[in-house]
Design a protein around this motif. Structure first.
Motif, mmCIF file in Angstrom:
data_model
loop_
_atom_site.group_PDB
_atom_site.id
_atom_site.type_symbol
_atom_site.label_atom_id
_atom_site.label_comp_id
_atom_site.label_asym_id
_atom_site.label_seq_id
_atom_site.Cartn_x
_atom_site.Cartn_y
_atom_site.Cartn_z
ATOM 1 N N PHE A 29 0.910 -1.258 -0.081
ATOM 2 C CA PHE A 29 -0.009 -0.008 0.043
ATOM 3 C C PHE A 29 0.928 1.277 0.014
ATOM 4 C CE2 PHE A 29 -4.749 -0.873 1.504
ATOM 5 C CZ PHE A 29 -4.539 -1.988 0.591
ATOM 6 N N GLY A 32 3.259 0.652 -3.497
ATOM 7 C CA GLY A 32 2.617 0.199 -4.829
ATOM 8 C C GLY A 32 3.620 -0.868 -5.684
ATOM 9 N N ALA A 98 -6.091 -4.746 -5.436
ATOM 10 C CA ALA A 98 -5.332 -3.812 -5.366
ATOM 11 C C ALA A 98 -4.497 -3.739 -6.626
ATOM 12 C CB ALA A 98 -4.608 -3.390 -4.136
ATOM 13 N N SER A 102 -4.381 0.182 -10.042
ATOM 14 C CA SER A 102 -3.178 1.077 -9.333
ATOM 15 C C SER A 102 -3.735 2.415 -8.889
ATOM 16 C CB SER A 102 -2.015 1.387 -10.510
ATOM 17 O OG SER A 102 -2.497 2.083 -11.546
ATOM 18 N N LEU A 105 -5.523 1.714 -5.707
ATOM 19 C CA LEU A 105 -4.235 1.863 -4.491
ATOM 20 C C LEU A 105 -3.950 3.178 -4.232
ATOM 21 C CD1 LEU A 105 -2.566 0.062 -3.020
ATOM 22 C CD2 LEU A 105 -1.019 -0.460 -4.810
#
Length: 545
Positions: A29, A32, A98, A102, A105
């Motif tokens: 998280f 990424g 997720a 992207s 996220l």
């Protein structure tokens, strides 16, 4: 919580692996980086293996150790095992979602989201100390984390909703919202973990709301569920879904029962509290004392006096003829006093057939084969049960009824307690008490005897004798108050109870026996002439198998 090394060791490994998985998700998280996502996913196989290993060990442990206390402890380990597995599965689902978006996220990189993940990490860190602690304080702290997680997730969701209304980044915001909901669901897994530890400490499976209710009600006795001197023992459940536990003094050699804790639907328990209070006014000493009452949402809890003695069910099943005879005599004397003191100027018929009609659907749900239509064999009609009830209701409307008395309302064997030392009777489970025909209570009591799923020949003989004694007592009382329709109302009351009680009996033969007795009594009553009604008596064969 009792440390069972065979189960605790793999559980600790499971906690560590889930912590690693959560840390990897947190890193994903933050950065990424898909490498972090893959690391989290690789933990899943390890977690599954430990989960299965713990399940197998629990099964083996229960085979070798089968006492009640150990069963609760092992169930708690299994509860933690399943909750950790559920948490791991949700982490896996979050990563998959997720990875597909992207942009979602990026939307999740908010303080509230990272604080929720931090709460999850704190919860996992607290599990081992909570297990090893002598109190439930840390386990309660784990449960409370769910509230914090929900609050943080809800705050962020509200911001997403505002942006969705403006039509901004709709797809990304929806994906982020779904992921946030999954994070919130992981708080539920933490809650279940905390409850599992509390359950092991309490000696029975318990939810946190119920624990808080117990805590609140015990305060009336200046006690706490966390005291080492207390033991909480499951005593059963009522048909209405309430759970019953005994609060015991663990320091006593045999465990002195201090009080009874009952938790369930608020409406039911409010009715019971009101019923107990009314009995204290009407006939002091017959009902237990209420120590405290606590409401929590749509649930409530009662803490009341533990009454010493045996239920009538125990006396029958244990074939205790001497005490059963004494108990019946004391019960009959007690009922006479209650009925004399509470006799009303008003008449409140029980409407037995009307009661039965309301329960027909429930009966047919359990026993659909009882829903027979009218059939004719060689010119002889076998009427459908609904038609018989309609005909019996017409007869019932013509019957006189004596002035009403205050009745128990759920007069089953296990709601009457006899104390042989004091030669006293007490009533429990009083949520249906009201002014009504006295035959209501007697007919319910008689069928609760017959309904017992104990087919020992001596027990069945004792059941028949008990039913006959209750019927005769009612007859004697009716004669004393010049009640001329007692036997007919009793036949209808018994038919109502025989038929409606089949919904609690899964044994097909036993249920059929009750069903046929109920039908037989109705058929007898509706076929009587006016003259025959005056001398009608219930056949003794009804009480015997």
């Amino acid at each position: 919580m009792q440390i069972l090394t065979e189960l605790y060791d793999p559980l600790r490994f499971l906690i560590i692996e889930v912590q690693k998985q959560l840390d990897a998700v947190n890193l994903f998280f933050e950065t990424g980086e898909h490498k972090a996502a893959e690391i989290s996913l690789k933990r899943v196989d390890y977690i599954d293996n430990i989960h299965v290993n713990l399940l197998n060990r629990a099964s083996v442990y229960l085979t070798d150790n089968n006492d009640e206390e150990t069963q609760i402890t092992v169930q708690s380990y299994e509860h933690l095992n399943q909750s950790l597995k559920a948490l791991s599965r949700q982490l896996q689902a979050i990563v998959f979602q997720a990875k597909q978006s992207s942009s979602a996220l990026k939307l999740l990189r908010k303080k509230a989201v990272f604080k929720a993940i931090k709460d999850l990490q704190i919860g996992l860190e607290l599990i081992e100390p909570a297990i090893e602690s002598e109190s439930s304080t840390l386990a309660i702290d784990i449960c409370r984390l769910k509230v914090h997680i929900d609050k943080r997730c809800d705050q962020q969701l509200e911001k997403y909703k505002t942006r969705l209304k403006k039509g901004q980044q709709t797809e990304s915001l929806l994906n982020a919202s779904f992921i946030l909901r999954d994070i919130s669901e992981m708080g539920e897994a933490l809650l279940r973990i905390g409850e599992g530890i509390i359950s092991a400490n309490m000696g029975q499976m318990i939810q946190i709301d119920r624990y808080h209710s117990l805590e609140a009600t015990l305060s009336a006795l200046q006690l706490s569920p966390q005291e080492d001197a207390l033991s909480i023992r499951a005593m059963g459940e009522t048909k209405s879904g309430c759970t019953i536990s005994g609060v015991m003094n663990a320091e006593e050699s045999e465990g002195q029962m201090l009080a009874v804790f009952k938790e369930g639907d608020k409406t039911k328990l409010k009715e019971e509290k009101t019923g107990i209070e009314s009995w204290h006014e009407i006939f002091p000493g017959i009902a237990p004392k209420v120590y405290s009452y606590h409401k929590n949402g749509n649930k409530a809890a009662l803490l009341f006096e533990y009454l010493t003695g045996d239920t009538f069910e125990t006396l029958l099943v244990e074939k205790d003829r001497k005490n059963l005879k004494a108990a019946l005599n004391t019960l009959f004397n007690t009922l006479r006093k209650i009925w004399q003191e509470t006799q009303s100027d008003e008449v409140h018929p029980a409407h037995y057939m009307r009661q039965l009609k309301k329960r027909l659907h429930d009966i047919y749900d359990v026993h659909p084969d009882f829903k027979l239509q009218t059939v004719s064999i060689n010119g002889v009609k076998n009427q459908a049960l609904g038609q018989l009830i309609d005909a019996a209701e017409d007869v019932e409307e013509t019957l006189s009824c004596p002035p009403s008395v205050y009745i128990h309302g759920d007069f089953n064997l296990d709601n009457i307690i006899y104390d042989p030392l004091e030669n006293e009777i007490n009533f429990i489970d009083l949520h249906r008490s009201e002014y009504l025909d006295f035959v209501q209570d007697l007919s319910v009591l008689m069928v609760s005897c017959y309904r017992l799923s104990n087919f020992d020949s001596q027990v069945r003989k004792l059941i028949a004798q008990t039913m006959q004694a209750i019927y005769q007592f009612g007859s004697d009382y009716a004669e004393g108050i010049n009640d001329t329709s007692y036997h007919l109302r009793m036949a209808l009351g018994l038919s109502r109870s025989f038929l409606s009680s089949t919904r609690f009996v899964l044994d097909k033969e036993h249920a059929k026996s009750m069903h046929f007795r109920g039908r037989y009594l109705i058929e007898q009553v509706i076929r009587l002439t006016d003259e025959e009604r005056l001398t009608y008596r219930i056949p003794k064969e009804i009480f015997h198998d």
